[in-house]
Write a protein that holds these residues in place. Structure first.
Motif, PDB file in Angstrom:
ATOM      1  N   TYR A 152      -9.216   6.773 -11.114  1.00  0.00           N
ATOM      2  CA  TYR A 152      -7.728   7.704 -11.257  1.00  0.00           C
ATOM      3  C   TYR A 152      -6.872   7.070 -12.441  1.00  0.00           C
ATOM      4  N   GLY A 153      -6.600   6.081 -12.499  1.00  0.00           N
ATOM      5  CA  GLY A 153      -6.420   5.907 -13.993  1.00  0.00           C
ATOM      6  C   GLY A 153      -5.472   4.615 -12.951  1.00  0.00           C
ATOM      7  N   GLN A 154      -5.470   3.792 -12.535  1.00  0.00           N
ATOM      8  CA  GLN A 154      -4.355   3.371 -11.745  1.00  0.00           C
ATOM      9  C   GLN A 154      -5.309   1.715 -11.781  1.00  0.00           C
ATOM     10  N   ARG A 155      -3.759   1.277 -12.173  1.00  0.00           N
ATOM     11  CA  ARG A 155      -3.615  -0.655 -11.601  1.00  0.00           C
ATOM     12  C   ARG A 155      -3.534  -0.957 -10.726  1.00  0.00           C
ATOM     13  N   ILE A 156      -4.009  -1.657  -9.535  1.00  0.00           N
ATOM     14  CA  ILE A 156      -3.672  -2.388  -8.992  1.00  0.00           C
ATOM     15  C   ILE A 156      -3.428  -3.986  -8.798  1.00  0.00           C
ATOM     16  N   ALA A 157      -2.242  -4.326  -8.043  1.00  0.00           N
ATOM     17  CA  ALA A 157      -2.150  -6.434  -7.885  1.00  0.00           C
ATOM     18  C   ALA A 157      -1.998  -6.409  -5.806  1.00  0.00           C
ATOM     19  N   GLN A 158      -2.645  -7.506  -6.120  1.00  0.00           N
ATOM     20  CA  GLN A 158      -2.883  -7.670  -4.353  1.00  0.00           C
ATOM     21  C   GLN A 158      -2.007  -8.640  -3.682  1.00  0.00           C
ATOM     22  N   ILE A 159      -1.204  -8.526  -2.885  1.00  0.00           N
ATOM     23  CA  ILE A 159      -0.126  -9.808  -3.111  1.00  0.00           C
ATOM     24  C   ILE A 159      -0.801  -9.911  -0.725  1.00  0.00           C
ATOM     25  N   LEU A 160      -0.413 -11.069  -0.969  1.00  0.00           N
ATOM     26  CA  LEU A 160      -0.470 -11.778   0.759  1.00  0.00           C
ATOM     27  C   LEU A 160       0.196 -12.227   1.083  1.00  0.00           C
ATOM     28  N   LEU A 161       1.299 -11.857   2.189  1.00  0.00           N
ATOM     29  CA  LEU A 161       2.764 -12.955   2.507  1.00  0.00           C
ATOM     30  C   LEU A 161       2.254 -13.128   4.253  1.00  0.00           C
TER      31      LEU A 161
END
Length: 266
Positions: free
Chosen positions: A102-111
């Motif tokens: 769907y044309g989205q960009r993601i980022a992974q964040i582990l907290l």
């Protein structure tokens, strides 16, 4: 009052969505790809409306447990960490595929909890999330179960999502779960249970309504969601509990449908 609340929800720009293991998976622990695809579509549609979306996703340990052929969620810390390491890769790959369609960009964040303590780490966490949102990225957040035994033993992603929403000054946190709202008794065991559509403040009486946890591959129950609601209330963030079985309920809720439970922040 109702019109004011609906308007506040409809105008929410910065939204945190939390999805749990029992929502992402079937009862046998396998991932529900159809649901994840619908969730990706809803998030993308909200983004196209100009909203900022953060996803807090459980499931790494549950998914990793299945990949490692564990019959149930592991109890040993070292096995949980191994499952989290395997499952996190699988989850992010799936989210990237579906959201990318769907044309989205993601980022992974582990907290971990340390990232929310006052100081440089908290500031850096806020700055990273705020920058990603300004760039049109959907941050996908999970607890860093791979290295932090403290998180596995004492944390849950309901509380994590509340901490994220509070930190990033979100307008709304939506927790998707396997129960469609808060009830005055457990609807799975009491046929006369009544939905509570609106909660002004999470009192001790409200906290006592927390019930059992979900599937054997999940951790949280209603109690953790109520604790998350209390944290949101203390930090001026509106929160809602919605049925996670159909992600389209998110859009229905935002545009005024009377579903779920709303926890006000004023």
């Amino acid at each position: 009052m109702e019109n004011q609340i609906n308007e506040k929800i409809r105008n929410a720009k910065r939204i945190v969505l939390k999805v749990g293991t029992s929502t992402l998976t079937y009862s046998n622990g396998n991932l529900n790809f159809s649901l994840i695809n619908k969730l990706a579509w809803v998030m993308s549609d909200l983004k196209n409306q100009g909203k900022e979306i953060i996803l807090v996703s459980s499931g790494a340990i549950g998914v990793g447990s299945k990949k490692l052929n564990f019959k149930t969620r592991p109890t040993e810390i070292r096995e949980k960490q191994a499952a989290a390491a395997v499952g996190q890769v699988e989850l992010m790959h799936i989210y990237q595929n579906f959201l990318g369609e769907y044309g989205q960009r993601i980022a992974q964040i582990l907290l971990t909890k340390d990232d929310f303590k006052e100081g440089e780490r908290k500031t850096n966490t806020y700055n990273t999330l705020d920058t990603l949102l300004s760039l049109g990225i959907i941050p996908i957040i999970n607890a860093n179960d791979t290295i932090s035994t403290f998180e596995i033993e004492f944390s849950d992603n309901d509380r994590l999502s509340a901490s994220v929403a509070s930190l990033i000054k979100a307008d709304l946190l939506i927790i998707l779960t396997d129960i469609d709202a808060l009830y005055d008794s457990n609807p799975k065991t009491h046929k006369d249970a009544k939905r509570i559509p609106y909660v002004k403040e999470v009192t001790d009486e409200i906290l006592q309504m927390g019930g059992e946890k979900g599937s054997e591959f999940s951790v949280g129950g209603m109690e953790t969601k109520l604790l998350a609601a209390r944290e949101c209330y203390e930090n001026n963030v509106m929160m809602a509990i919605l049925d996670g079985s159909d992600p389209s309920y998110i859009s229905d809720f935002i545009f005024g449908k009377d579903i779920g439970t709303i926890f006000d922040c004023e």
